[in-house]
Write a protein that holds these residues in place. Structure first.
Motif, short mmCIF file in Angstrom:
data_model
loop_
_atom_site.label_atom_id
_atom_site.label_comp_id
_atom_site.label_asym_id
_atom_site.label_seq_id
_atom_site.Cartn_x
_atom_site.Cartn_y
_atom_site.Cartn_z
N UNK A 1 21.77 -5.68 -4.94
CA UNK A 1 21.64 -7.05 -4.46
C UNK A 1 22.98 -7.74 -4.36
N UNK A 2 22.97 -8.93 -3.79
CA UNK A 2 24.20 -9.69 -3.60
C UNK A 2 23.83 -11.16 -3.43
N UNK A 3 24.57 -12.03 -4.07
CA UNK A 3 24.37 -13.47 -3.93
C UNK A 3 22.93 -13.88 -4.21
N UNK A 4 22.30 -13.22 -5.16
CA UNK A 4 20.94 -13.58 -5.54
C UNK A 4 19.86 -13.10 -4.60
N UNK A 5 20.23 -12.26 -3.63
CA UNK A 5 19.26 -11.82 -2.65
C UNK A 5 19.16 -10.29 -2.64
N UNK A 6 18.26 -9.77 -1.81
CA UNK A 6 18.07 -8.32 -1.75
C UNK A 6 17.51 -7.81 -3.07
N UNK A 7 18.07 -6.74 -3.59
CA UNK A 7 17.60 -6.14 -4.83
C UNK A 7 17.76 -7.05 -6.04
N UNK A 8 18.52 -8.13 -5.89
CA UNK A 8 18.69 -9.05 -7.02
C UNK A 8 17.36 -9.64 -7.47
N UNK A 9 16.36 -9.67 -6.60
CA UNK A 9 15.05 -10.21 -6.98
C UNK A 9 14.42 -9.37 -8.09
N UNK A 10 14.71 -8.06 -8.10
CA UNK A 10 14.20 -7.20 -9.17
C UNK A 10 14.87 -7.54 -10.50
N UNK A 11 16.16 -7.85 -10.44
CA UNK A 11 16.88 -8.25 -11.64
C UNK A 11 16.37 -9.60 -12.15
N UNK A 12 16.12 -10.51 -11.24
CA UNK A 12 15.65 -11.83 -11.64
C UNK A 12 14.29 -11.77 -12.33
N UNK B 1 10.47 -6.59 -1.63
CA UNK B 1 9.53 -7.63 -2.03
C UNK B 1 8.26 -7.06 -2.65
N UNK B 2 7.75 -5.99 -2.04
CA UNK B 2 6.53 -5.36 -2.56
C UNK B 2 6.78 -4.71 -3.91
N UNK B 3 7.95 -4.13 -4.09
CA UNK B 3 8.29 -3.51 -5.37
C UNK B 3 8.38 -4.57 -6.46
N UNK B 4 8.97 -5.71 -6.12
CA UNK B 4 9.05 -6.80 -7.09
C UNK B 4 7.66 -7.32 -7.44
N UNK C 1 0.82 -1.20 0.00
CA UNK C 1 0.00 0.00 0.00
C UNK C 1 0.86 1.26 0.00
N UNK C 2 2.01 1.20 0.67
CA UNK C 2 2.88 2.38 0.72
C UNK C 2 3.56 2.65 -0.62
N UNK C 3 3.66 1.62 -1.46
CA UNK C 3 4.31 1.76 -2.77
C UNK C 3 3.29 1.86 -3.89
N UNK C 4 2.07 2.27 -3.57
CA UNK C 4 0.97 2.22 -4.53
C UNK C 4 1.21 3.01 -5.81
N UNK C 5 2.02 4.07 -5.76
CA UNK C 5 2.16 4.95 -6.93
C UNK C 5 3.48 4.81 -7.65
N UNK C 6 4.24 3.77 -7.37
CA UNK C 6 5.49 3.53 -8.11
C UNK C 6 5.13 2.99 -9.49
N UNK C 7 5.54 3.68 -10.52
CA UNK C 7 5.17 3.34 -11.88
C UNK C 7 6.39 2.89 -12.70
N UNK C 8 6.14 2.37 -13.89
CA UNK C 8 7.22 1.98 -14.80
C UNK C 8 8.17 3.17 -15.01
#
Length: 238
Positions: free
Chosen positions: A60-71, A42-45, A15-22
């Motif tokens: 991200x690092x080692x496939x975790x953190x921000x790496x989920x957005x890359x994945x 997680x919510x952004x992903x 809900x806090x990220x409701x207005x994040x757009x492409x």
């Protein structure tokens, strides 16, 4: 749900990220996996917003953190100071799927700090005479060449604090403070997830690391993974 006129509390990261757009530019606190806003990432992903520009020490690092957005192939560009330990970023950078703007670490920190302080640009000797200075103005100060760097003022920031109140006053936990205050200051809209939510007035003013004027939205997230990148121990005596 929206926050009330006084409280900045939202019930969830989604809900806090409701207005994040492409195409949004998002600054993210953390250093490695320390101080990561895990719920917000997680919510952004999950939001599916794509072509994001991520501003962070590392994506991200080692496939975790921000790496989920890359994945999930949600990132178009990364402004960072460290690429190592991130096979997802390495693969997408080398294949041309993601653009990477590599900054010296202190320069990245100062670009965020300048953005939050209303300073449009600054000169630094870091990077002078190297590829970092290519295409940038260089001037000499006290006999030293200095490179002109511009401030960063992202659309959003997602940060994590140990303690926060409904007005967004934050206190961070030791080295987990890292890039979190800088990211929060620079952004137009800052979403802070806090480990522990306290009443207004419970935080002593001397204990506030970041005043609430820099924070627009707050969510309470008491549980985190708190991943340790490299666990180092010594043998137990006896």
């Amino acid at each position: 749900m929206t926050a009330t006129s006084r409280s900045k509390l939202f019930s969830s990261a989604a809900e806090a990220l409701f207005d994040v757009r492409d195409g949004a530019q998002v600054a993210v606190g953390g250093f490695g996996l320390c101080g990561n806003p895990e719920a917000c990432i997680g919510a952004l992903a999950a939001s599916g917003a794509k072509d994001l520009v991520i501003v962070s020490n590392n994506c991200g690092n080692q496939g975790q953190g921000l790496a989920v957005l890359l994945q999930r192939r949600l990132v178009a560009r990364v402004i960072c100071s460290f690429v190592g330990g991130n096979p997802d970023l390495e693969q997408q950078m080398l294949s041309g799927q993601v653009q990477v703007e590599l900054n010296p670490q202190g320069t990245l920190a100062e670009r965020l700090r300048a953005g939050g302080s209303g300073i449009p640009a600054f000169f630094t000797p870091t990077g002078a005479g190297t590829v970092v200075s290519e295409g940038k103005e260089v001037r000499e100060f006290a006999g030293r060449p200095c490179v002109l760097e511009t401030a960063l003022q992202p659309d959003f920031a997602i940060v994590r604090a140990e303690v926060g109140d409904p007005l967004g006053n934050l206190r961070f936990y030791r080295t987990a403070r890292n890039f979190n205050p800088l990211a929060a200051m620079a952004a137009r809209v800052t979403i802070a997830e806090v480990d522990r939510l306290v009443d207004v007035g419970e935080l002593d003013p001397d204990d506030v690391h970041l005043p609430g004027i820099f924070v627009q939205r707050v969510i309470h997230v008491p549980e985190h993974k708190n991943v340790i990148e490299y666990r180092t121990t010594r043998p137990r005596a006896g």
